[in-house]
Scaffold this active site. Structure first.
Site, PDB file in Angstrom:
ATOM      1  N   ALA A 136      50.623  36.048  39.785  1.00 55.74           N
ATOM      2  CA  ALA A 136      50.592  36.705  41.095  1.00 55.74           C
ATOM      3  C   ALA A 136      49.174  37.131  41.488  1.00 55.74           C
ATOM      4  O   ALA A 136      48.218  36.981  40.714  1.00 55.74           O
ATOM      5  CB  ALA A 136      51.537  37.903  41.083  1.00 55.74           C
ATOM      6  N   HIS A 137      49.059  37.682  42.673  1.00 51.39           N
ATOM      7  CA  HIS A 137      47.748  38.039  43.236  1.00 51.39           C
ATOM      8  C   HIS A 137      47.016  39.097  42.410  1.00 51.39           C
ATOM      9  O   HIS A 137      47.626  39.997  41.869  1.00 51.39           O
ATOM     10  CB  HIS A 137      47.879  38.481  44.686  1.00 51.39           C
TER      11      HIS A 137
END
Lengths: 325, 325, 325
Positions: free
Chosen positions: B246-247
């Site tokens: 994820a980010h």
């Protein structure tokens, strides 16, 4: 209402149905069944099915004229609905559905797609390279469709939708302002079949996928269409990457589903639900509104409204954390 | 340093910022903010943000001239950095970032890509059929790019890289000798937004993805770019198939991540870490160096260096196995 | 039998093998090794390897003439098989295999594919747009191949198979009546390497993928080919979406694997097994016939025939449910 996508090959006489199910009766019935639907959607002259007492309340008010069911369950039906007693309700339903909707069993690629440049689009659509569009496709205004994406047959897309690249969509209603990101597969048949040694018997899937307004579907997601009812995602619900939504699942509005979550067939998820990454939800469950499911949890029973759960099997989050300090 | 990919639409006056945030003050400030960055990367004349006391140590040495923060946190800032007090720091940061970087909110497909045959490549690149390349793309020498792969805008690829087929890359730095296999999506915006009934508010993502030398990224992987900082994978780190990063995640060197692992937003993973298949790591955690995480584990708190963990929630592996004989 | 796909660059003398492994001996051997294979498939004049006492029973009847092994394990070999003693059996095996099969280490995209329209197909195949076909590909009659799908080199597909869109297949035998859905990657090298700081050493993969009659492989699945043996899926076994099958895994007949399941390298799954969604199975395990593994379970040890398990670590399902009321 007739089926939006699959062609109904009805009517079919009750006689013929009994013959297909290998049921012998003394007196033949010429009564014509127009369609097959689930308990709540069935109309007069339709056939429906009841295979579990989980659905007994819905059964009581079905409008269907006939119902495939068992001896134990038949008394839940209203007087207007005649039971057809079978041993295996789902298999009988499958056999009759396959007869009425012969094209809903296997998904082969859509041979009739054309390059989007060759299709007469009514609206303003911006599209990438190598986009393919099948028959019975309707795309709203101001949509974007990414490279290599395939909109196969039976798809209705609303206005202002953004579809990514390398995505495949079929048999789906996509409402306004929906974003579907790259590498998704939306609307394929679900993982439903009757196990049989030598060759499994695939279940027909006449449901569709409905994705309501303002939803976002992350990269690599798979959303299967329903077997006898639809798979539906409520307004403004966001799915992260690599999520799997099985056939017949219904998800409410404003729900947030993190990466790699899986929801098994026929489960119903409420609105304002938050599901953490990699959580799994078993099939045929009912998850209430405003529920929080912690990442990694495995949910194996219904969860009431306004509850926070965690663990495998998922339980009240406070209890879980107290036991797992 | 200016942003490598997204165009900064600054400067913007402090006045304007206060107006955008609906903050009324007596005396107007014409001070010009040049950019918005996180605490450690912000330079003089930049705006930054501080939303949790988890970052108080970094806050003390920020070079930013202004900081979006709360009354409780403002005292961690140095005297050179003036606080702008807001109720919801992340939402305020999102509003200002969207103003300074208006193109970082939604990822729509790159309409300006060309067929690679039509692009003037400086180096020796061997490519497959139907490869597309966007603007601001730089590919090193002796690279291989597989069929149907889309290198969208803002990608820099080093020398001797091998990109598979059906892969989409955007907003990323790929260093030398990196292999990215088939069906990956690298560099899309993260799953970040403020939930709002009727329509969620998407968070801008001005971070990029950096994949360092000698890495391998397995098939079907998704690596999202960062929101305010970058997502980065250290040298010689290998990811198996169907992994989701994820980010803002940072992963150290020589780390091994098996199939179907998911790492939630903003977590930091050390070097020489081994993560078994299907393990999940919650967001905002710090996993030390030389850590072993058994397959299937769910990690919900920080893990110190040189530790082996297992279970959900993950705990010391000996303890877990003793309790679960 | 010679290798169906990878070209064997043997024979190679025992002398040369010892030199490659940096082993000094007094008397040189000109004996010519024809091939390298696992214990059960090795023939006379072949080299094999034995790295764990888990394989001692199979070792006793190997037909190989030489075996890479350790001092502790060498006594399990028959007299007809001479040991070559090394410190790290798998690394030595990797070094020699890389020499005999130099093209089995890295998978780069197949540069020799052609558009299917340009290939001289022997049989009746219905195909979509932009389908690519490599060398040494054989497609049976009445097959369907979807849009953008890439059949890279070394693939044999039987009759009446249905391949979806956006799928990549290489180094695989697909038997009759198999369905492979959209966005799959079948037959890439497994996630096998020796960790080395600065640059991991990739393991060669000379095994293939075999998918037997009547199987179905769901969307987004990844099935890696084997390293020294094959990855094989038994007849009439169905995999749901987003399943990951690692290298060397063998799965029996009539098995059902739900969505997002992962099976780690070299595990053997019996027939008539049911594996629920998101379950994970560690590497090198043996799961018996007629086993039920509940969704979300993590299996870390062998499971005997006719057993139902649940939990992480997976245990008898009744015990698990009693403990987790």
């Amino acid at each position: 209402m007739s089926h939006p996508f699959f062609v109904c090959h009805g009517p079919i006489s009750v006689d013929k149905i009994l013959e297909l199910l290998d049921i012998k009766v003394d007196i033949a019935s010429k009564f014509e069944i127009t369609d097959i639907k689930d308990l709540s959607n069935a109309e007069q002259n339709s056939l429906t099915f009841l295979h579990s007492n989980r659905y007994k309340e819905i059964a009581k008010s079905t409008k269907a004229s006939y119902c495939l069911t068992t001896n134990l369950l038949k008394d839940f039906l209203p007087k207007t609905c005649k039971p057809i007693i079978v041993e295996n309700v789902l298999m009988a339903t499958s056999i009759i559905t396959s007869k009425i909707y012969p094209n809903s069993i296997e998904d082969t690629f859509d041979v009739k797609v054309k390059k989007i440049e060759e299709v007469n689009l009514k609206n303003n659509v911006k599209y990438g390279k190598n986009v393919l569009v099948g028959e019975n496709v309707d795309i709203g205004s101001d949509c974007l469709i990414g490279h290599n994406t395939i909109i196969e047959k039976n798809v209705k897309i609303g206005n202002n939708c953004k579809i990514g690249s390398n995505t495949v969509i079929r048999n789906s209603f996509i409402k306004d302002n929906v974003s579907i990101l790259d590498n998704c597969v939306i609307g394929k048949k679900g993982f439903g079949f009757f196990p049989k040694n030598s060759k499994n018997l695939r279940y027909p899937h006449i449901g569709i996928v409905i994705i309501n307004e303002n939803c976002e579907i992350g990269c690599g997601a798979t959303i299967d269409r329903g077997s006898m009812s639809n798979t539906e995602i409520g307004k403004n619900t966001f799915l992260d990457n690599q999520v799997h939504i099985a056939h017949n699942v219904k998800i409410g509005e404003n729900t947030i589903i993190a990466g790699q979550v899986g929801i098994a067939g026929s489960s119903i998820i409420g609105k304002n639900v938050r599901i953490g990454g990699q959580a799994g939800i078993s099939g045929h469950l009912k998850i209430g509104d405003n529920v929080d499911i912690a990442g990694g949890s495995g949910v194996i029973k219904d969860i009431p409204n306004n509850t926070k759960v965690m663990g495998y099997p998922a339980k009240n989050i406070r209890e879980f954390l107290r036991e797992n300090k």
